[in-house]
Scaffold this active site. Structure first.
Site, PDB file in Angstrom:
ATOM      1  N   GLU A 161       0.606  -1.242   0.123  1.00 64.88           N
ATOM      2  CA  GLU A 161      -0.038  -0.040  -0.005  1.00 64.88           C
ATOM      3  C   GLU A 161       0.770   1.137  -0.059  1.00 64.88           C
ATOM      4  O   GLU A 161       0.588   2.235   0.747  1.00 64.88           O
ATOM      5  CB  GLU A 161      -1.173  -0.227   1.181  1.00 64.88           C
ATOM      6  CG  GLU A 161      -1.819  -1.309   1.275  1.00 64.88           C
ATOM      7  CD  GLU A 161      -2.772  -1.556   2.349  1.00 64.88           C
ATOM      8  OE1 GLU A 161      -2.756  -0.712   3.466  1.00 64.88           O
ATOM      9  OE2 GLU A 161      -3.519  -2.439   2.276  1.00 64.88           O
ATOM     10  N   GLU A 266      -6.375 -10.520  -1.487  1.00 67.18           N
ATOM     11  CA  GLU A 266      -6.951 -10.251  -0.228  1.00 67.18           C
ATOM     12  C   GLU A 266      -8.780 -10.162  -0.552  1.00 67.18           C
ATOM     13  O   GLU A 266      -9.362  -9.181  -0.350  1.00 67.18           O
ATOM     14  CB  GLU A 266      -6.824  -8.992   0.579  1.00 67.18           C
ATOM     15  CG  GLU A 266      -5.161  -9.230   0.958  1.00 67.18           C
ATOM     16  CD  GLU A 266      -4.757  -7.831   1.916  1.00 67.18           C
ATOM     17  OE1 GLU A 266      -5.750  -6.933   2.267  1.00 67.18           O
ATOM     18  OE2 GLU A 266      -3.544  -7.633   1.924  1.00 67.18           O
TER      19      GLU A 266
HETATM   20  O1  9MR Z   1      -7.874  -7.874   8.504  1.00 65.78           O
HETATM   21  C1  9MR Z   1      -6.826  -7.228   9.078  1.00 65.78           C
HETATM   22  C2  9MR Z   1      -7.278  -6.837  10.223  1.00 65.78           C
HETATM   23  O2  9MR Z   1      -7.841  -7.902  11.114  1.00 65.78           O
HETATM   24  C3  9MR Z   1      -6.569  -5.670  10.889  1.00 65.78           C
HETATM   25  O3  9MR Z   1      -7.149  -5.044  12.094  1.00 65.78           O
HETATM   26  C4  9MR Z   1      -6.340  -4.703  10.031  1.00 65.78           C
HETATM   27  C5  9MR Z   1      -5.189  -3.650  10.667  1.00 65.78           C
HETATM   28  O4  9MR Z   1      -4.497  -2.905   9.695  1.00 65.78           O
HETATM   29  O5  9MR Z   1      -5.415  -5.324   8.942  1.00 65.78           O
HETATM   30  C6  9MR Z   1      -6.399  -6.065   8.360  1.00 65.78           C
HETATM   31  O6  9MR Z   1      -5.674  -6.591   6.995  1.00 65.78           O
HETATM   32  C7  9MR Z   1      -5.290  -5.488   6.015  1.00 65.78           C
HETATM   33  C8  9MR Z   1      -4.089  -6.043   5.415  1.00 65.78           C
HETATM   34  O7  9MR Z   1      -2.849  -6.409   6.230  1.00 65.78           O
HETATM   35  C9  9MR Z   1      -3.616  -5.103   4.284  1.00 65.78           C
HETATM   36  N1  9MR Z   1      -4.556  -4.887   3.358  1.00 65.78           N
HETATM   37  C10 9MR Z   1      -5.914  -4.094   3.960  1.00 65.78           C
HETATM   38  C11 9MR Z   1      -6.356  -5.236   5.086  1.00 65.78           C
HETATM   39  C12 9MR Z   1      -7.539  -4.936   5.598  1.00 65.78           C
HETATM   40  O8  9MR Z   1      -7.429  -3.903   6.374  1.00 65.78           O
END
Ligand code: 9MR
Length: 371
Positions: A161, A266
């Site tokens: 990102e 994802e």
């Molecule tokens: O699914 C993840 C969630 O449990 C966490 O709280 C969050 C915190 O940043 O991150 C989520 O996963 C992210 C992923 O690592 C990167 N792309 C976006 C995803 C959704 O936020």
């Protein structure tokens, strides 16, 4: 010789009888048998799953998926909370689970502005570190983690990102201190630590034109410098009205034009009203009842629309299976999903391939029946 032949016939006959009397064991249809010749089919695991506690989810993982990615436990604030302290407990468990179950293991993620340990970009007085110090910290962080799982974690989301929808660079601390250079540097450090590991650039809203153009440029530049970039990860956090499928398809082709493969890393689709299209975890909004319209269950009409869209996207991925090498769902069943808490806390969402009773959604069932 003759007696040996007789013996062989007897053995073969016995084997034939045994087969003939036993009913053939019918292999249960699974996503990995249906899709396995097209791409890897993966899922993210939370720590209840990778530690083996959530057995209902694990039955699904073992039956349907052949790749796993760590949802949170390899992120900087968890795995490297202080400069001189790593905490590998959860990550070790995750990798062990993946190995024991023959999964293609993905590490997520090495360099990301979010969930970054607070010490990473500042000195003891809280002042921003110099470019040299940040480079050194990145190198140490990446090499330590990648080396620990060398040969076991097969692919890494190296940078996550870093680009915004308009194609500009996110003003993260990495960018502010090092400029664009932090991206190729991260790939270089990861490759030095495990030359065999696949390396990916991963981001959300990857079908927006500005982001697409910059990512394509970035990947081309890195590849022309001789850096290893195996795939571009299109996260695939979707809603009922976005992304536009044509733009998504154009993006698949644009990323593939770099020579890297494409991964849907994802995947999920919110069934709730869209309030924003970001996956940046700090872009939250206040709860309103009207924005949580299905607190009991999903109405049939919405479910049909959701399933039709998911099926159409799966068909798009299958259509481009020559360049797409993995499709990974971001969670197992709806109750796992981050979408229940984002961008608004306290909503009930239905974004994943399996429902809260661990049953496949209709489009998944149909896919399984095709085999
Ligand atoms: O699914 C993840 C969630 O449990 C966490 O709280 C969050 C915190 O940043 O991150 C989520 O996963 C992210 C992923 O690592 C990167 N792309 C976006 C995803 C959704 O936020």
């Amino acid at each position: 010789m003759k007696s040996k032949n007789i013996l062989l016939s007897l053995v073969a006959g016995a084997a034939f009888c045994a087969c003939a009397t036993q009913p053939a064991v019918k292999e249960e249809p699974s996503l990995k048998t249906v899709l396995g010749d097209k791409f890897l089919i993966g899922v993210s695991l939370n720590t209840r799953q990778s530690s083996g506690r959530d057995t209902a989810s694990l039955n699904i993982v073992k039956r349907h998926f052949n790749s796993v990615v760590a949802e949170n436990c390899m992120k900087c604030e968890v795995i490297h909370p202080e400069e001189d302290r790593y905490d590998f407990r959860q990550a070790d468990e995750f990798v062990k689970f993946g190995e024991e179950n023959g999964m293609f293991i993905i590490g997520h993620c090495l360099i990301w502005h979010s969930q970054l340990a607070p010490w990473f970009c500042v000195d003891k007085e809280g002042k921003e570190v110099s470019p040299e110090v940040l480079k050194q910290r990145m190198k140490e962080h990446i090499s330590t983690i990648v080396t620990r799982y060398k040969g076991r974690v097969k692919g890494w989301d190296v940078v996550n990102e870093a680009i915004l929808e308009d194609g500009s660079f996110r003003q993260s601390k990495f960018y502010e201190i090092l400029g664009e250079e932090f991206i190729p540097l991260a790939f270089q450090f990861a490759h030095e630590a495990d030359p065999e590991a696949e390396l990916y650039y991963n981001d959300y809203n990857m079908s927006s034109e500005g982001k697409r153009n910059t990512v394509v440029r970035l990947v081309n530049e890195m590849k022309s410098k001789g850096l290893r970039v195996d795939a571009v990860g299109m996260q695939g956090h979707m809603g009922m009205d976005y992304p536009d499928m044509e733009q998504f398809e154009q993006s698949i082709l644009a990323y593939a034009s770099t020579g890297a493969r494409v991964m849907i890393t994802e995947w999920d689709m919110s069934a709730l009203p869209t309030v924003n299209r970001t996956a940046n975890i700090s872009d939250t909004l206040a709860y309103r009842k009207a924005l949580n319209p299905y607190p009991e269950s999903l109405p049939d009409s919405v479910s049909e629309h959701w399933n039709a869209r998911m099926e159409a996207y799966m068909n798009l991925f299958i259509k481009h299976a020559d360049v797409i090498s993995r499709v990974t769902a971001w969670g197992i069943s709806d109750s796992d999903s981050w979408k229940n808490g984002f961008p608004i806390k306290g909503r009930k969402d239905y974004p994943l391939l399996f429902d809260r009773d661990y049953q496949p959604k209709p489009f998944v069932k149909e896919l399984l029946e095709k085999k």
